[in-house]
Design an enzyme around this catalytic site. Sequence first.
Site, PDB file in Angstrom:
ATOM      1  N   CYS A   2      87.507 -46.589  63.816  1.00 13.58           N
ATOM      2  CA  CYS A   2      87.116 -47.410  64.949  1.00 13.58           C
ATOM      3  C   CYS A   2      87.342 -46.646  66.248  1.00 13.58           C
ATOM      4  O   CYS A   2      88.316 -45.919  66.403  1.00 13.58           O
ATOM      5  CB  CYS A   2      87.869 -48.725  65.039  1.00 13.58           C
ATOM      6  N   ASN A 101      91.449 -51.095  67.534  1.00  8.64           N
ATOM      7  CA  ASN A 101      91.464 -50.057  66.499  1.00  8.64           C
ATOM      8  C   ASN A 101      92.864 -50.080  65.883  1.00  8.64           C
ATOM      9  O   ASN A 101      93.851 -49.930  66.610  1.00  8.64           O
ATOM     10  CB  ASN A 101      91.160 -48.693  67.142  1.00  8.64           C
ATOM     11  N   GLY A 102      92.934 -50.273  64.577  1.00  6.13           N
ATOM     12  CA  GLY A 102      94.236 -50.332  63.913  1.00  6.13           C
ATOM     13  C   GLY A 102      94.257 -51.483  62.927  1.00  6.13           C
ATOM     14  O   GLY A 102      93.198 -51.996  62.552  1.00  6.13           O
ATOM     15  N   GLU A 481      88.219 -27.274  48.338  1.00  4.10           N
ATOM     16  CA  GLU A 481      87.567 -27.523  49.626  1.00  4.10           C
ATOM     17  C   GLU A 481      86.043 -27.432  49.487  1.00  4.10           C
ATOM     18  O   GLU A 481      85.317 -28.249  50.053  1.00  4.10           O
ATOM     19  CB  GLU A 481      88.106 -26.537  50.674  1.00  4.10           C
ATOM     20  N   LYS A 485      83.551 -30.528  50.373  1.00  7.19           N
ATOM     21  CA  LYS A 485      82.456 -30.405  51.355  1.00  7.19           C
ATOM     22  C   LYS A 485      81.162 -30.910  50.741  1.00  7.19           C
ATOM     23  O   LYS A 485      80.424 -31.665  51.349  1.00  7.19           O
ATOM     24  CB  LYS A 485      82.253 -28.954  51.806  1.00  7.19           C
ATOM     25  N   GLU A 488      81.310 -34.968  49.797  1.00 10.46           N
ATOM     26  CA  GLU A 488      81.439 -35.965  50.858  1.00 10.46           C
ATOM     27  C   GLU A 488      80.167 -36.111  51.680  1.00 10.46           C
ATOM     28  O   GLU A 488      79.904 -37.176  52.222  1.00 10.46           O
ATOM     29  CB  GLU A 488      82.641 -35.681  51.758  1.00 10.46           C
ATOM     30  N   HIS A 504      90.751 -28.021  29.060  1.00 10.56           N
ATOM     31  CA  HIS A 504      91.678 -29.044  28.550  1.00 10.56           C
ATOM     32  C   HIS A 504      91.088 -30.449  28.692  1.00 10.56           C
ATOM     33  O   HIS A 504      91.830 -31.421  28.840  1.00 10.56           O
ATOM     34  CB  HIS A 504      93.032 -28.926  29.265  1.00 10.56           C
ATOM     35  N   LYS A 603      86.131 -40.065  60.794  1.00 11.71           N
ATOM     36  CA  LYS A 603      86.793 -38.777  60.981  1.00 11.71           C
ATOM     37  C   LYS A 603      88.308 -38.896  61.103  1.00 11.71           C
ATOM     38  O   LYS A 603      89.048 -38.104  60.568  1.00 11.71           O
ATOM     39  CB  LYS A 603      86.233 -38.075  62.214  1.00 11.71           C
TER      40      LYS A 603
HETATM   41  C1  F6R Z   1      87.020 -33.654  55.004  1.00 15.32           C
HETATM   42  C2  F6R Z   1      87.901 -34.069  56.085  1.00 15.32           C
HETATM   43  C3  F6R Z   1      89.093 -34.868  55.743  1.00 15.32           C
HETATM   44  C4  F6R Z   1      90.263 -34.541  56.686  1.00 15.32           C
HETATM   45  C5  F6R Z   1      91.428 -35.511  56.415  1.00 15.32           C
HETATM   46  C6  F6R Z   1      92.613 -35.202  57.290  1.00 15.32           C
HETATM   47  O1  F6R Z   1      85.952 -32.886  55.464  1.00 15.32           O
HETATM   48  O2  F6R Z   1      87.650 -33.795  57.236  1.00 15.32           O
HETATM   49  O3  F6R Z   1      89.462 -34.712  54.409  1.00 15.32           O
HETATM   50  O4  F6R Z   1      90.657 -33.221  56.486  1.00 15.32           O
HETATM   51  O5  F6R Z   1      91.003 -36.817  56.652  1.00 15.32           O
HETATM   52  O6  F6R Z   1      92.302 -35.360  58.641  1.00 15.32           O
HETATM   53  P1  F6R Z   1      93.186 -34.700  59.760  1.00 15.32           P
HETATM   54  O7  F6R Z   1      93.090 -33.224  59.625  1.00 15.32           O
HETATM   55  O8  F6R Z   1      92.589 -35.195  61.056  1.00 15.32           O
HETATM   56  O9  F6R Z   1      94.591 -35.177  59.559  1.00 15.32           O
END
Ligand code: F6R
Length: 608
Positions: A2, A101-102, A481, A485, A488, A504, A603
């Site tokens: 949010c 937000n929260g 990773e 990528k 997601e 396994h 994000k």
């Molecule tokens: C994936 C991604 C997430 C963040 C995770 C931690 O592309 O961006 O997996 O790495 O949510 O977020 P931060 O680094 O902001 O603590």
Amino acid sequence: MCGIVGYIGTKQAAPIILDGLSRLEYRGYDSAGMAVFDGKKIDIQKSAGRLKILENLTRGGESMPGVCGIGHTRWATHGAPSDANAHPHFNKAETIAVVHNGIIENYLQLRKKLTGKGYQFVSETDTEVLAHLLDYYYRGNPLETVTKVLHRVEGSYALGIMFADCPDQIFAARKDSPLIVGENEDGCFIASDVPAILKYTRKVYYVDNHEVVRLRADHMHFYTVDEEEIEKEAVTIDWDANAAEKAGYEHFMLKEMYEQPKTISDTLTPRVKGKDVVIEELNMTDDELREIKKLHIVACGSAYHAGMTGKYVLEGLARIPVEVDLASEFRYRDPILEEGAMVIVISQSGETADTLAALREAKSRGFRVLGIVNVVGSSIAREADNVMYTWAGPEIAVATTKAYSAQLIALYLLAMKLGKARGKISDKLFASLLTDLRRLPDQIELLLNNKLRIQKFANRYIGAKDIFFIGRGIDYAISLEGSLKLKEISYIHSEAYAAGELKHGTISLIEEGTLVAAVSTQPDLYAKTISNMVEVKARGAFVLAVTCEGNKEIEKAADYVIYIPETNPYFANSLAIIPLQLFGYYVAVGKGCDVDKPRNLAKSVTVE
Ligand code: F6R
């Protein structure tokens, strides 16, 4: 999770709020809304779906006159994404509007109490209790009402609040969710994050936990939750405003991938002095560095994957035992932290709820916490004992690329610093590591320039059902990773496995034509990984290998090879991740996915 924006000043509020929300959409994008005082009453417009719908509904804000308002873009927690659950929320008389937000943790109790007093709820959100609670306590003094309510709610919040009978002021308050306020000659602003108001002002104040702000058109005042006025210092933001724009790239993610060479230089250069690595922010003498007995790295998602690479590099170069934990596990598993341990939390946003909680857990037990953080002034940056900033600038795409790359650099530097202080790295090795680090930006540039070849290859997998990634040691961390990528942003099922582990159980999922990406950048492990490639190939897999120049042997086992330039094996992650980021990106673009805002995600994950 949010985003909130507020404005009070001399300009029309709605277009400013919409513009701010568009820069916060990365925080959530399943519904959006605005409340504006139109001269007589508070008008609320809101809608499920992307911000674009709200923009159309209000003709870019034009249809909402008024110079005072608040807005919200939502990532649903309580209640599905719907018009009714979208913020802002009103009290019954429509005289008090709230964006939040929260999470209000005691909302069920409060809801029950308010329902008993005759209040009716029109949404399933936790936020609506705030609107009714404000109504319940309101006797004409808005500041007193806000603080009274804050004393009764538990949980986390960044709030924007307006009262119809005090249209010359808006209120903001914060506990455990990010919030800044800013000002310029035309008015005052509230925002969850800097990019929302960067276009209008660089003078901001970071609101701390349990603080309330009363904003008027020409000034603002800060208070404690006990209504005592406090002084705060403004911070001048020196980000390049263009950093939060797409600058001609099709997506933020592509732009941010292309920013990686610069990000790496910016994180590296200030810490390399002559032939040495100097990390002033650590504020520790070599004697203190020698006394560290163990490191605990704690993070979530990609930051956790960076931490996994960090484990291999720190253990290898500094010979310190390292434990890596997911923050959501660490905080509840009563971890054993022994004397001499230090905790490193890694976070791009600096606001991830679980990582912040892990930091607090470690600090409450008296352990030193080093934060590797991108967002200056974020909660983790402010609460950690020491902060190493990753100078990646604003990262807008939900899927991280450049911040992850910068986290790796911070960990390499730390490993070199510790390794040298502890006498585990010879001068010769140290010098060659430095040379290799300095070459990384140009090498990444080279890999990025090879994007067309990867795009062509990616186009073949747009219809894939499953894609597997395998690797050993650091290559396993890279695989995790690479797999994240891809899945997601493209919604293709993908898993990453330690290459020796696949047989396994999971190998039963390999079918004719299944793509297996094998990462093999560690010369000591080349032969072992080749054996695992051969195993999956024998079961029908198509094997893509990512390996170092010169490893021609791999061509016997792989169907397609991507070579990365030569570097020290400890730094190979920084290079091998580039084709994997490009691969995930182009598969998602080929499928027509919303690359910068993948479904169900946000994000900054400020809920646990
Ligand atoms: C994936 C991604 C997430 C963040 C995770 C931690 O592309 O961006 O997996 O790495 O949510 O977020 P931060 O680094 O902001 O603590």
